[in-house]
Design a protein around this motif. Structure first.
Motif, PDB file in Angstrom:
ATOM      1  N   MET A 161       0.826  -1.199   0.000  1.00  0.00           N
ATOM      2  CA  MET A 161       0.000   0.000   0.000  1.00  0.00           C
ATOM      3  C   MET A 161       0.868   1.260   0.000  1.00  0.00           C
ATOM      4  N   LEU A 162       1.850   1.276   0.889  1.00  0.00           N
ATOM      5  CA  LEU A 162       2.712   2.464   0.983  1.00  0.00           C
ATOM      6  C   LEU A 162       3.508   2.653  -0.305  1.00  0.00           C
ATOM      7  N   GLU A 163       3.900   1.537  -0.924  1.00  0.00           N
ATOM      8  CA  GLU A 163       4.662   1.610  -2.172  1.00  0.00           C
ATOM      9  C   GLU A 163       3.812   2.253  -3.286  1.00  0.00           C
ATOM     10  N   GLN A 164       2.546   1.838  -3.382  1.00  0.00           N
ATOM     11  CA  GLN A 164       1.654   2.413  -4.399  1.00  0.00           C
ATOM     12  C   GLN A 164       1.400   3.895  -4.120  1.00  0.00           C
ATOM     13  N   MET A 165       1.206   4.210  -2.846  1.00  0.00           N
ATOM     14  CA  MET A 165       0.963   5.611  -2.495  1.00  0.00           C
ATOM     15  C   MET A 165       2.181   6.456  -2.860  1.00  0.00           C
ATOM     16  N   LYS A 166       3.359   5.903  -2.585  1.00  0.00           N
ATOM     17  CA  LYS A 166       4.588   6.646  -2.896  1.00  0.00           C
ATOM     18  C   LYS A 166       4.673   6.922  -4.406  1.00  0.00           C
ATOM     19  N   ALA A 167       4.359   5.888  -5.212  1.00  0.00           N
ATOM     20  CA  ALA A 167       4.406   6.065  -6.675  1.00  0.00           C
ATOM     21  C   ALA A 167       3.439   7.172  -7.097  1.00  0.00           C
TER      22      ALA A 167
END
Ligand SMILES: [Fe+2]
Ligand SMILES: [Fe+2]
Length: 206
Positions: A161-167
């Protein structure tokens, strides 16, 4: 004028008290729940509370800036980014619930403050407004990377989730730059860092 006020107030109430919508599925939803101790779950729920709080601020900032911006192209871009922030709100909210945590009681306060900042920054003109946005997104990107490193290694769901938000945040910053974002003066950048530190510290515990 009254119409605008009512609709903006409605937006605020929705962001704070109604479950946010999402078109994209929640990242990591198809992964199994990791085996975590009670302390680890509390810690991840607190990190997610901080992220949720950040997304509440993002709602208000974007709302404030969209209210003040005069360029239809910029307004359109702000709308698209704001929609993705709403999805982030949905995801973090759901993750908090999955972990048995709760949202920050300070959210209305952060919302009001961020909305005021958004309106003021928006009044400075589109290029400064976009500069503020780009800087905010860059700082959020760094903050998400820090949270990814603080997750228990087995919690792949939160990591995804955090990875997608970061992108998404990286893309928001790029869009702001594309539309002519100005580089903010160092003292402003520092003040933003300090206030986000205060927000993250407080919402981790409350
Ligand atoms: Fe976001
Ligand atoms: Fe963003």
């Amino acid at each position: 004028m009254l119409d605008t006020l009512v609709s903006e107030f409605d937006k605020a109430l929705r962001a704070l008290f109604v479950a946010a919508p999402t078109r994209r599925p929640m990242p990591g939803a198809d992964l199994p729940e990791a085996d975590m101790s009670d302390d680890e779950m509390r810690h991840v729920a607190a990190l997610m509370r901080v992220n949720h709080c950040g997304e509440i601020c993002a709602q208000a900032l974007y709302q404030g800036q969209a209210l003040s911006s005069h360029d239809p192209a910029v307004r359109g871009e702000l709308k698209q980014a704001a929609w993705e922030e709403t999805e982030h709100l949905n995801w973090t909210e759901r993750r908090i619930a999955e972990l048995g945590g709760r949202k920050s009681i300070l959210n209305p306060l952060w919302y009001a403050g961020s909305l005021a900042i958004g309106v003021v920054v928006g009044k400075c003109g589109d290029r400064w407004s976009l500069g503020f946005l780009a800087e905010t997104e860059r700082q959020v990107e760094g903050h998400l990377e820090n949270h990814k490193a603080r997750l228990p290694v087995q919690d792949r769901k939160s990591w995804e989730m955090l990875e997608q938000m970061k992108a998404d945040e990286i893309r928001h910053a790029e869009t702001a730059n594309h539309y002519g974002a100005r580089e903010l003066p160092v003292p402003v950048r520092l003040a933003m860092k300090l206030s986000s530190k205060l927000m993250t510290r407080l919402s981790y515990v409350a």
